[in-house]
Design a protein around this motif. Structure first.
Motif, PDB file in Angstrom:
ATOM      1  N   CYS A  51      71.701 -18.505  50.561  1.00 18.76           N
ATOM      2  CA  CYS A  51      71.477 -19.867  50.916  1.00 18.76           C
ATOM      3  C   CYS A  51      70.600 -20.018  52.289  1.00 18.76           C
ATOM      4  O   CYS A  51      69.651 -20.878  52.178  1.00 18.76           O
ATOM      5  CB  CYS A  51      72.781 -20.734  51.121  1.00 18.76           C
ATOM      6  N   GLY A  52      70.994 -19.346  53.219  1.00 22.15           N
ATOM      7  CA  GLY A  52      70.273 -19.422  54.460  1.00 22.15           C
ATOM      8  C   GLY A  52      68.597 -19.034  54.478  1.00 22.15           C
ATOM      9  O   GLY A  52      67.806 -19.529  54.616  1.00 22.15           O
TER      10      GLY A  52
ATOM     11  N   ASN B 200      67.030 -21.825  52.593  1.00 23.31           N
ATOM     12  CA  ASN B 200      66.840 -23.031  53.625  1.00 23.31           C
ATOM     13  C   ASN B 200      65.685 -22.521  54.567  1.00 23.31           C
ATOM     14  O   ASN B 200      64.740 -23.240  54.700  1.00 23.31           O
ATOM     15  CB  ASN B 200      68.024 -23.418  54.437  1.00 23.31           C
TER      16      ASN B 200
ATOM     17  N   LEU C 279      61.904 -24.278  54.844  1.00 21.56           N
ATOM     18  CA  LEU C 279      61.804 -24.788  56.033  1.00 21.56           C
ATOM     19  C   LEU C 279      60.277 -24.299  56.620  1.00 21.56           C
ATOM     20  O   LEU C 279      59.324 -24.825  57.219  1.00 21.56           O
ATOM     21  CB  LEU C 279      62.601 -24.576  57.303  1.00 21.56           C
TER      22      LEU C 279
ATOM     23  N   GLU D 150      67.451 -19.614  60.158  1.00 23.32           N
ATOM     24  CA  GLU D 150      67.987 -19.597  58.850  1.00 23.32           C
ATOM     25  C   GLU D 150      67.557 -18.154  58.369  1.00 23.32           C
ATOM     26  O   GLU D 150      68.413 -17.392  57.531  1.00 23.32           O
ATOM     27  CB  GLU D 150      67.338 -20.550  57.739  1.00 23.32           C
TER      28      GLU D 150
END
Length: 134
Positions: free
Chosen positions: A15-16, A19, A23, A75
Motif C-alpha cells: 500500500c505504501g 501511495n 504521489l 512512502e
C-alpha cells in the motif's frame, strides 16, 4: 496465523508503494509542466521577457513538486532520488536538472527502477580517507 503475521507487513508495504507511486506521478505532473516551460524558454524564437517568465514559472512548478515528491519518498524509498533532485532547485539552475528529472519521472511512470548495486560494486576502491595498503 503465521501467514497473517507475515503477510500483514508485506501488504502494508505494498500500500505504501502504491501511495508513493501515486504521489510520485503527481509530483511528476508538475515536473512535466516545468520541463515544458523550460523547453519553451530555450527556443530561439521566444522573447527574452517571455523566456524569463517561463523559467520562473518552471522553478515554481518544481518547488510545488518538491513536497509531493518528499511524501512519495517517505512512502516508497525508490522515489528518494526524485525528491533529492527537486531539492536542488534552490542551488542549481533548473536546466541542469532536466536530464535527472526526466529519467526519474520516466521511472515513476513506467515503474522501472534500476536494481540496487551488488556487494561487488566498487570492490577494490577504498572510501575517501581510507588507509591504503602501501
Amino acid at each position: 496465523m503465521a501467514l497473517l503475521l507475515f503477510g500483514l507487513p508485506l501488504g502494508a508495504s505494498a500500500c505504501g508503494n502504491a501511495n508513493g507511486t501515486a504521489l510520485a506521478k503527481q509530483a511528476c505532473g508538475h515536473v512535466d509542466k516545468a520541463l515544458h516551460l523550460l523547453s519553451a524558454a530555450g527556443e530561439p524564437s521566444t522573447a527574452a521577457a517571455t523566456a524569463t517568465e517561463d523559467r520562473a514559472a518552471a522553478v515554481a512548478e518544481l518547488r510545488v513538486a518538491l513536497p509531493i515528491a518528499a511524501q512519495a519518498a517517505a512512502e516508497a524509498a525508490q522515489f528518494a532520488p526524485l525528491a533529492t533532485t527537486l531539492s536542488e532547485t534552490n542551488r542549481v539552475a533548473a536546466t541542469v536538472l532536466v536530464p535527472a528529472l526526466s529519467q526519474q519521472c520516466f521511472a515513476a511512470s513506467t515503474g522501472f527502477f534500476a536494481p540496487p548495486p551488488s556487494g561487488a560494486t566498487g570492490a577494490g576502491v577504498p572510501p575517501p580517507g581510507a588507509q591504503t595498503g602501501s
